[in-house]
Design an enzyme around this catalytic site. Structure first.
Site, PDB file in Angstrom:
ATOM      1  N   ASP A 162       0.809  -1.211   0.000  1.00 28.81           N
ATOM      2  CA  ASP A 162       0.000   0.000   0.000  1.00 28.81           C
ATOM      3  C   ASP A 162       0.842   1.260   0.000  1.00 28.81           C
ATOM      4  O   ASP A 162       2.024   1.253   0.338  1.00 28.81           O
ATOM      5  CB  ASP A 162      -0.949   0.005   1.205  1.00 28.81           C
ATOM      6  CG  ASP A 162      -0.204   0.068   2.537  1.00 28.81           C
ATOM      7  OD1 ASP A 162       0.790  -0.665   2.687  1.00 28.81           O
ATOM      8  OD2 ASP A 162      -0.617   0.841   3.422  1.00 28.81           O
ATOM      9  N   GLU A 220       0.049  -1.149   5.643  1.00 29.23           N
ATOM     10  CA  GLU A 220       1.133  -0.755   6.536  1.00 29.23           C
ATOM     11  C   GLU A 220       1.029   0.713   6.903  1.00 29.23           C
ATOM     12  O   GLU A 220       1.312   1.105   8.045  1.00 29.23           O
ATOM     13  CB  GLU A 220       2.480  -1.039   5.859  1.00 29.23           C
ATOM     14  CG  GLU A 220       3.697  -0.901   6.775  1.00 29.23           C
ATOM     15  CD  GLU A 220       4.293   0.509   6.791  1.00 29.23           C
ATOM     16  OE1 GLU A 220       5.221   0.744   7.595  1.00 29.23           O
ATOM     17  OE2 GLU A 220       3.840   1.372   6.002  1.00 29.23           O
TER      18      GLU A 220
END
Length: 380
Positions: free
Chosen positions: A78, A139
Site C-alpha cells: 500500500d 502498513e
C-alpha cells in the site's frame, strides 16, 4: 547480475498501479503472477476482512536449492494518499512523480527489488536458500496488515523488510508505542445567554494540555497529542472534546511513565476544575499498544549475515536506531526477527518523493548477496 533496466521498468510499472491503503487488490494480482511465473507457491491470508480492505497479505514460498534455514523478504503493497493516477517521471537516474501525487517508492521500490533478485536467481540458476516473500497490506495506516498476518503461513524466523531510506544501514532498534485516546466531557449551554450554566470541555482540555510536557522527552522517548476535535458552534459552550495522541520509547518502563504522566495530567486538571457537588468536567482515557519495540542483538544471524554480504561488496552496513515504527515491530513481537534495509527513497509521504535507480540497484545487489552467503552457509 542485477538487470538495472528491468528493475527500473518494473518499478515504474508497479508505481503506476493504484494501491492506496485498503485498495491493494490490483497490485497484488500483478505480484502474484510474477511470483508464480518465477516458480513460487503463492497464497493469501484472511487479513482483508479484518482491515476492511479489498486484499489480504500475500505470502509466497521458494523451496530453494540449499538445506539451510529459510529466511523471508518483505515489503508493503500500500501507499499513502494521494496515490491514485501516479505518473512516474525519470530524469538523470532519478524517479519522481509529476508532482500531483506521491511516487510510491515507499514501498514499491521494495517490491521491485525483491522480484528482481528472485528473477536473477532463477535465470542464472544460482544456489538459493528457502525464501519466503511476504507482501503486506495497510502498513501505512497502522501496520494493520502485519498485525493481522497469519504467521502460521511462515516458516522463516528471520529475514529482511525493505522499508527504510538509508542504503548503508540496517535498522536494529525501534521503539514501542502507545496510542492514547482522551475524551473530555463538560456541559452544554447557550454561550450568549447562559454561559455560566455550561462547563467548557475545550477549556478543560486546554488546561490539562498546558500542564503537560510534550515532544522529545529524552533521547529515546517522545510523546505527542496529534488531533483534537469537539464543539458544535460558537454560540454553544462545548460539552465534548476528543484528543488523540501517542507516546513512544525504546525503554518500556519509560514508555509507561510518560503515558501515565499524560493520564495523570488530565485527571488532575479535571479535579481542579470541578466545583463542589459535581463531577464535571471529567475525562475518559483509553490506552492501546500500537506496536512493540524491536531490539536485534548485534550477533544475531540477521545482522551478521547482512554485514558479511555488505563486506563482500566492499560496503559497510551500520546499525541504526530509529524513532518510527514499521512492520518489523509487529514481526518482532511475534517472534520473527526482521532487519530493516533501505532502498534509497527520499521525501516519502510527500509530493516531492524521489528515488534513485542506482540506490535500488545497490540494495538489490545486497539482498542477492545475502541470499548467496546464506545459501553457502558462510555465516553461522
Amino acid at each position: 547480475m542485477i538487470n538495472t533496466q528491468r528493475l527500473g521498468e518494473r518499478f515504474k510499472m508497479l508505481a503506476q498501479i493504484d494501491s492506496e491503503s485498503r485498495h491493494e487488490a490490483n497490485i497484488s494480482k500483478v505480484l502474484e503472477k510474477f511470483l508464480l511465473d518465477l516458480g513460487a507457491s503463492v497464497c493469501f491470508d484472511d487479513a482483508a476482512q479484518k482491515v476492511g480492505g479489498d486484499c489480504s497479505n500475500l505470502v509466497a514460498k521458494f523451496k530453494g536449492t540449499m538445506d539451510v534455514p529459510p529466511l523471508f523478504l518483505s515489503g508493503h503493497m500500500d501507499t499513502v494518499l494521494p496515490g491514485r493516477g501516479v505518473k512516474v517521471q525519470f530524469e538523470n537516474g532519478i524517479f519522481t512523480s509529476d508532482g500531483t501525487t506521491i511516487l510510491g517508492g515507499d514501498d514499491k521500490s521494495a517490491l521491485a527489488i525483491i522480484l528482481e533478485v528472485m528473477e536473477v536467481i532463477k535465470e542464472n540458476n544460482l544456489p538459493c536458500p528457502p525464501v519466503e516473500i511476504v507482501f503486506t497490506v495497510c502498513e501505512e495506516i497502522g501496520l494493520m496488515g502485519a498485525k493481522h498476518l497469519d504467521y502460521s503461513l511462515m516458516d522463516a524466523k528471520f529475514g529482511y523488510i525493505l522499508d527504510s531510506t538509508d542504503t548503508e544501514g540496517i535498522v536494529t532498534k525501534a521503539p514501542s508505542a502507545n496510542k492514547i485516546c482522551i475524551k473530555v466531557h463538560g456541559r452544554a449551554a447557550h454561550a450568549g445567554s447562559a454561559p455560566e450554566r455550561g462547563i467548557s470541555a475545550i477549556f478543560a482540555a486546554a488546561t490539562a494540555i498546558s500542564s503537560l510536557e510534550l515532544g522529545r522527552m529524552d533521547e529515546i522517548t517522545t510523546c505527542n497529542l496529534g488531533t483534537i476535535s469537539g464543539g458544535m458552534a460558537t454560540n454553544i459552550v462545548p460539552e465534548y472534546v476528543e484528543i488523540h495522541g501517542e507516546a513512544r520509547s525504546h525503554d518500556l518502563e519509560r514508555l509507561k511513565q510518560v503515558t501515565n504522566s499524560i493520564i495523570e495530567g488530565f485527571e488532575t486538571a479535571m479535579e481542579r476544575l470541578q466545583t463542589e457537588g459535581q463531577d464535571l468536567p471529567r475525562v475518559e482515557i483509553e490506552v492501546e499498544e500500537d506496536f512493540p519495540n524491536t531490539h536485534i542483538p548485534e550477533d544475531h544471524l540477521a545482522i551478521t549475515l547482512a554485514r558479511k554480504a555488505a563486506d563482500n561488496l566492499g560496503r559497510e552496513l551500520a546499525s541504526k536506531t530509529i524513532g518510527g515504527g514499521a512492520d518489523a515491530n509487529i514481526f518482532f513481537g511475534k517472534g520473527v526477527v526482521a532487519g530493516v534495509l533501505g532502498t534509497g527513497m527520499t521525501d516519502v509521504h510527500t509530493l516531492k518523493e524521489s528515488i534513485a535507480l542506482s540506490d535500488m540497484e545497490n540494495t538489490a545487489q545486497l539482498v542477492l548477496e545475502i541470499l548467496r552467503v546464506h545459501a553457502a552457509g558462510d555465516v553461522q
